[in-house]
Structures are given as C-alpha cells and as structure tokens.
Design an enzyme around this catalytic site. Sequence first.
Site, PDB file in Angstrom:
ATOM      1  N   GLY A  15     -15.141   4.512  21.140  1.00  0.00           N
ATOM      2  CA  GLY A  15     -15.144   3.784  19.897  1.00  0.00           C
ATOM      3  C   GLY A  15     -13.817   3.635  19.297  1.00  0.00           C
ATOM      4  O   GLY A  15     -12.748   4.133  19.859  1.00  0.00           O
ATOM      5  N   ASP A  16     -13.914   3.224  18.027  1.00  0.00           N
ATOM      6  CA  ASP A  16     -12.670   2.670  17.116  1.00  0.00           C
ATOM      7  C   ASP A  16     -11.760   3.832  16.680  1.00  0.00           C
ATOM      8  O   ASP A  16     -10.727   4.061  16.897  1.00  0.00           O
ATOM      9  CB  ASP A  16     -13.290   1.983  15.801  1.00  0.00           C
ATOM     10  CG  ASP A  16     -12.706   0.899  15.545  1.00  0.00           C
ATOM     11  OD1 ASP A  16     -12.353  -0.151  16.454  1.00  0.00           O
ATOM     12  OD2 ASP A  16     -12.374   0.812  14.488  1.00  0.00           O
ATOM     13  N   TYR A 177      -7.935  13.274   4.439  1.00  0.00           N
ATOM     14  CA  TYR A 177      -7.029  13.296   3.329  1.00  0.00           C
ATOM     15  C   TYR A 177      -6.488  14.902   2.872  1.00  0.00           C
ATOM     16  O   TYR A 177      -5.300  14.966   2.378  1.00  0.00           O
ATOM     17  CB  TYR A 177      -7.743  12.901   1.888  1.00  0.00           C
ATOM     18  CG  TYR A 177      -7.536  11.267   1.788  1.00  0.00           C
ATOM     19  CD1 TYR A 177      -7.872  10.593   2.757  1.00  0.00           C
ATOM     20  CD2 TYR A 177      -6.519  10.850   0.748  1.00  0.00           C
ATOM     21  CE1 TYR A 177      -7.394   9.108   2.614  1.00  0.00           C
ATOM     22  CE2 TYR A 177      -6.310   9.639   0.637  1.00  0.00           C
ATOM     23  CZ  TYR A 177      -6.587   8.795   1.442  1.00  0.00           C
ATOM     24  OH  TYR A 177      -6.311   7.683   1.527  1.00  0.00           O
ATOM     25  N   LYS A 180      -2.981  15.400   4.341  1.00  0.00           N
ATOM     26  CA  LYS A 180      -1.905  14.511   3.882  1.00  0.00           C
ATOM     27  C   LYS A 180      -0.823  15.484   3.338  1.00  0.00           C
ATOM     28  O   LYS A 180      -1.478  16.427   2.556  1.00  0.00           O
ATOM     29  CB  LYS A 180      -2.324  13.377   3.068  1.00  0.00           C
ATOM     30  CG  LYS A 180      -3.081  12.452   3.824  1.00  0.00           C
ATOM     31  CD  LYS A 180      -3.361  11.128   2.910  1.00  0.00           C
ATOM     32  CE  LYS A 180      -4.313  10.141   3.785  1.00  0.00           C
ATOM     33  NZ  LYS A 180      -3.688   9.143   4.569  1.00  0.00           N
ATOM     34  N   HIS A 238     -12.664  12.108  -0.039  1.00  0.00           N
ATOM     35  CA  HIS A 238     -11.374  12.013  -0.294  1.00  0.00           C
ATOM     36  C   HIS A 238     -11.028  12.578  -1.601  1.00  0.00           C
ATOM     37  O   HIS A 238     -10.153  13.142  -1.854  1.00  0.00           O
ATOM     38  CB  HIS A 238     -10.593  10.926   0.363  1.00  0.00           C
ATOM     39  CG  HIS A 238     -11.037  10.453   1.717  1.00  0.00           C
ATOM     40  ND1 HIS A 238     -11.343  11.311   2.860  1.00  0.00           N
ATOM     41  CD2 HIS A 238     -11.227   9.245   2.223  1.00  0.00           C
ATOM     42  CE1 HIS A 238     -11.501  10.504   3.701  1.00  0.00           C
ATOM     43  NE2 HIS A 238     -11.487   9.336   3.470  1.00  0.00           N
ATOM     44  N   ARG A 329     -11.100   6.644  -9.295  1.00  0.00           N
ATOM     45  CA  ARG A 329     -11.231   5.065  -8.899  1.00  0.00           C
ATOM     46  C   ARG A 329     -10.631   4.602  -7.446  1.00  0.00           C
ATOM     47  O   ARG A 329      -9.694   5.065  -7.019  1.00  0.00           O
ATOM     48  CB  ARG A 329     -10.740   4.030  -9.885  1.00  0.00           C
ATOM     49  CG  ARG A 329      -9.412   4.378 -10.167  1.00  0.00           C
ATOM     50  CD  ARG A 329      -8.853   3.587 -11.096  1.00  0.00           C
ATOM     51  NE  ARG A 329      -7.308   3.232 -11.011  1.00  0.00           N
ATOM     52  CZ  ARG A 329      -6.685   2.401 -11.565  1.00  0.00           C
ATOM     53  NH1 ARG A 329      -7.391   1.292 -11.999  1.00  0.00           N
ATOM     54  NH2 ARG A 329      -5.314   2.553 -11.236  1.00  0.00           N
ATOM     55  N   ARG A 366       2.193  11.034  -6.016  1.00  0.00           N
ATOM     56  CA  ARG A 366       1.964   9.841  -5.043  1.00  0.00           C
ATOM     57  C   ARG A 366       1.846  10.335  -3.471  1.00  0.00           C
ATOM     58  O   ARG A 366       2.436  11.085  -3.020  1.00  0.00           O
ATOM     59  CB  ARG A 366       3.168   8.700  -5.284  1.00  0.00           C
ATOM     60  CG  ARG A 366       2.709   7.384  -4.596  1.00  0.00           C
ATOM     61  CD  ARG A 366       3.684   6.422  -5.039  1.00  0.00           C
ATOM     62  NE  ARG A 366       4.880   6.531  -4.499  1.00  0.00           N
ATOM     63  CZ  ARG A 366       6.188   6.575  -5.033  1.00  0.00           C
ATOM     64  NH1 ARG A 366       5.832   6.068  -6.477  1.00  0.00           N
ATOM     65  NH2 ARG A 366       7.232   6.846  -4.720  1.00  0.00           N
ATOM     66  N   TYR A 374       6.488  12.794  -9.614  1.00  0.00           N
ATOM     67  CA  TYR A 374       7.469  12.324 -10.657  1.00  0.00           C
ATOM     68  C   TYR A 374       6.697  12.487 -11.951  1.00  0.00           C
ATOM     69  O   TYR A 374       5.509  12.497 -12.195  1.00  0.00           O
ATOM     70  CB  TYR A 374       7.913  10.931 -10.706  1.00  0.00           C
ATOM     71  CG  TYR A 374       6.953   9.903 -10.526  1.00  0.00           C
ATOM     72  CD1 TYR A 374       6.615   9.273  -9.327  1.00  0.00           C
ATOM     73  CD2 TYR A 374       6.714   9.306 -11.800  1.00  0.00           C
ATOM     74  CE1 TYR A 374       5.603   8.483  -9.362  1.00  0.00           C
ATOM     75  CE2 TYR A 374       5.776   8.166 -11.881  1.00  0.00           C
ATOM     76  CZ  TYR A 374       5.171   7.821 -10.673  1.00  0.00           C
ATOM     77  OH  TYR A 374       4.477   6.538 -10.540  1.00  0.00           O
ATOM     78  N   LYS A 376       6.851  11.619 -16.104  1.00  0.00           N
ATOM     79  CA  LYS A 376       7.021  10.508 -16.873  1.00  0.00           C
ATOM     80  C   LYS A 376       7.574  11.601 -18.206  1.00  0.00           C
ATOM     81  O   LYS A 376       6.725  12.247 -18.751  1.00  0.00           O
ATOM     82  CB  LYS A 376       6.466   9.668 -17.302  1.00  0.00           C
ATOM     83  CG  LYS A 376       5.959   8.653 -16.042  1.00  0.00           C
ATOM     84  CD  LYS A 376       5.254   7.596 -16.797  1.00  0.00           C
ATOM     85  CE  LYS A 376       5.353   6.409 -15.676  1.00  0.00           C
ATOM     86  NZ  LYS A 376       4.850   5.187 -16.043  1.00  0.00           N
TER      87      LYS A 376
HETATM   88  C1  BG6 Z   1     -11.548   6.291   5.707  1.00  0.00           C
HETATM   89  C2  BG6 Z   1     -12.386   5.146   5.246  1.00  0.00           C
HETATM   90  O1  BG6 Z   1     -12.063   7.601   5.486  1.00  0.00           O
HETATM   91  O2  BG6 Z   1     -10.189   6.323   4.991  1.00  0.00           O
HETATM   92  C3  BG6 Z   1     -11.920   3.832   5.363  1.00  0.00           C
HETATM   93  O3  BG6 Z   1     -13.525   5.250   5.791  1.00  0.00           O
HETATM   94  C4  BG6 Z   1     -10.136   3.831   4.840  1.00  0.00           C
HETATM   95  O4  BG6 Z   1     -12.560   2.798   4.549  1.00  0.00           O
HETATM   96  C5  BG6 Z   1      -9.507   4.942   5.186  1.00  0.00           C
HETATM   97  O5  BG6 Z   1      -9.569   2.669   5.052  1.00  0.00           O
HETATM   98  C6  BG6 Z   1      -8.184   5.373   4.379  1.00  0.00           C
HETATM   99  O6  BG6 Z   1      -7.362   6.362   5.112  1.00  0.00           O
HETATM  100  P1  BG6 Z   1      -5.790   6.276   5.003  1.00  0.00           P
HETATM  101  O7  BG6 Z   1      -5.434   7.461   5.670  1.00  0.00           O
HETATM  102  O8  BG6 Z   1      -5.479   4.801   5.612  1.00  0.00           O
HETATM  103  O9  BG6 Z   1      -5.435   6.104   3.530  1.00  0.00           O
END
Ligand code: BG6
Length: 481
Positions: A15-16, A177, A180, A238, A329, A366, A374, A376
Amino acid sequence: HSASSHVIIVFGASGDLAKKKIYPTLWWLFRDKLLPSNTHFVGYSRSNLTVDNLRSNAMPYLNAKDSEWTQLDEFFKRNSYVQGSYDKPEDFIRLNKFIVDNFSACSNRLFYLATPPSQFISVATNLKAHCTAESDGLWNRLIVEKPFGKDLDSSEVLAKHLSSLFSEDQIYRIDHYLGKEMVQNVVVLRFANRVFSPLWNRDNIANVVVTFKENFGTEGRGGYFDEFGIIRDVMQNHLLQILCLIAMERPISMEANDIRDEKVKVLRCMRPLSLDDVVVGQYVADPENGKPGYLDDPTVPAGSITPTYAVAALYVDNERWQGVPFIVRAGKALNEKKCEVRIQFKDVIADILPSGAVHRNELVLRVQPNEAVYMKLMTKRPGMGFGAEETELDLTYNRRFTDLKLPDAYERLLLDVLVGSQINFVRTDELREAWRVFTPALHALESQRVAPHPYPYGVRNGPPQSDEFMRRLGFTFSGQY
Ligand code: BG6
C-alpha cells in the site's frame, strides 16, 4: 527465554503508507543503526510481489544517497515478502512457519497493521490465533493505523474486538502528530518552566487556536477522503491530541499512563461538539490559478458534501478552562502547509497606552514547517518617543540549534514501540472520549446534509464564514493572521 531477534511484519506492504512512510522509516532507522542488531522485516499483503518490487516502490521516498547504496542493499537483504490473504487461517499459519524457519522461534514480533481498516479485525484475529510468539519473555506488539472507526459506535466495535485479543500494553495506536518535535515539546515547555504555570488558565488566556493547513487538495486520494472528511481525517485525532497536551493538568510523572490519564480527563471534561460550534467548507476551483475544485477530483462522488475545511470550538468545562474556546481548524487546498498552536492572552487590564496601540500577547508553537516557539510582546518602539510596537521573543529552532536534523515522527514512534513506550500512543479510553466529542456533530452534519461553504483553492483561511466565526469567539486578528 529471551529474544535473539526482532521481526517487524508489515501488513499492507503493497500500500501507499508502506511505501511512503513505513519502509522509508525502517530504512532510516536501519541506516542510523538505531534498530536492535538482529532485526528482520517481513512484508505481507494480497498482491503478488517481491522484495525488489517493495524496494522500487519505496525508492522515491527513501532519500538514499549514492554513498549509502551498500547499506541499502544490506537493508533489503533483511527484508522478505509473503503473499497471503487477510482472512484465511492457513495463510497466517504459513506466515508463522516462515518466521520460525527463517529467523528464530525466539523473536519478538512487531505487527504493523497498515491494511485497509475493513481488514483490521480479521488480521488481528488470525494473528492472535496463529502467528504470535508464544515463549515466555517474548513480546508481540501491534501497531494500528487510523482510521480507528468512523464514529463512536464503529470505533467501539473495533476497540472491543482488539481488546479481546490483545492487552492494552500490546496495542499501539499511531497518531503520528505525537511523534513531532514541537508536539513532544509541549510537556517540557509547560511543566519545566515556572513562568507559564500561573498564566495557563481562564483568567489569562482568551482562546487557544490549533491550526492545520495544507496547500494541496485530495488529488487522487478522494475515495478515502470523501468517506471521512477533514474532521475525521485530522481534527478528531491530530488536533485533538495537541489540544489535550495544551489543556491537561500536570501529570503525576512522565510515565505513559500518567500522561494519558491527564489527557483522558481533559476529554471527559469536554462537551460534545454542537452544530452551532462548527463551520465547514469545501474547496472549489480557482480559475485564476487553474487549480481544480474538490468535486472536480474524479475519485470524489458527484455532489459530495464532505468538508475539506472545518473550524470548531471545543470547551473544556473544568476549573482551569471554563469558558475558554479551544478553536481547532483544519483545511486542505489552502495557501500553505502549516501547523501551529496559538495561545492568545487576554487584553491588558487598565491599558494606559493610546487606544488600539496594544495588541494581545500570543504564544505560538509552530509545529511545522520550520519549528519555532515565539511569544508576541509589546515593546517601546526604539528611539525618541513612546510608541508601542509588537515584537517577538523568537526561538526558531534552525537558528538556535545548529546542525538541526530532526527525526521523522514515524522514526521516533517506531523506536518507542520497540522499547515498549506508550507515551505517544492513543489509549482505548482516550479514543472513545475523542469520538464521544465529535460523533454528534459528525452525524448531524451528515443527516441534515449541511452544505459546506465554498472557498477557492489556495486561499488563506478557508471560507469567510470561518474568520467571522473566530471573531465571534473573541479571537483578535492582528498582523497578517
Ligand atoms: C494524515 C492525514 O493523518 O496526516 C492526511 O490522513 C494528512 O490527510 C497528513 O495529509 C498530514 O501529515 P503531515 O505529517 O504531513 O502534516
């Protein structure tokens, strides 16, 4: 009986996700000698493939330098491929035999479920019955990729089934996420600095905005996306995870369950999202830049009302946060790829500067690209006079940390699984609460066929209704935000 080797079995190897993320991650870990020395990789899927096929599929994503080719060969020598179904016991018996014959009966086994979600249950059932390492001292761990269901009920069915087969400490639900850098930094930033604690509450914080933007649309992935939409794709997982880390109380310790306990408490204090607290959008073609609309994607069903943009206000009804909107958002096909957390502080009390001169303080994390923290601040404009100016205390990572080379989120998370750390994985009760918050609104959007507001491909902030919504919640737009 202790393990002499580790075997990582990738279901869905054709798969992808496997080619774009899993194989590259395994390769980077192997290249950087971060894996236990005797680790082998077995790809498994229904397609008739060879290791060479796996290699050429993954090649564009491996970032292998010419000087690394010998190592790359070694990596693929440690790979094998087994073709089989996801539902026939005999195939899993054969896979088990393959592992035992080729490596050792004493291997720890890490099963990576990167199959379509419809196969999760049958793969997990067959694994448990026919393909786990059984000796004492050996472990079996399962990595599960989202989507974990589509709503509370479907997620519960999956969760119950998994829990009947594997214990919670064997199940690693990935939310990448959590791997990260800046997301992992939240705990340190909040709990290792004296200055933030006294400010971190409803008395001082006006709102918190968690933003996710992408500068591309579904582009061929419309089939998957249309079934889920942006809320399920990134918000329920996320962004909500980030929010929990921002909102939680100080955990008792850095232990995985202590941290996850606090995240669950945040979710349990959250009221279910109501339709009044969400605005949805869908991108349309922009003739100026020639970009297509969501409905122009041939993999998207005609007339779809699936949101590609959403902004929602979530509320944590506890003593710390009562009344503070957490605005999440997320949108596809916007002007840039970006993820950040913006904590907007309340207005200064008894402001003595000329009206309008003072902007609210903001603390921004960020997440990507170009990690930064940062703050402000208002300062006196240097020189004669007493004008006030908005400036920043700016910790941009690539300026402060030279030679910065951050690991990919998947690299960290895979290593976590190998060492058995669940800090960055989603527990069953956490998942349930996350669905409890979003399910009513998701069902209402669908049953009432709420039409998304159109926005042209490439705009900054989704449909104009989104900014209006945020203004109503008391968010103050300043600068170029
Ligand atoms: C995935 C989503 O979980 O996270 C995707 O299914 C999205 O739609 C991706 O593009 C974003 O991940 P990153 O690490 O590129 O911010």
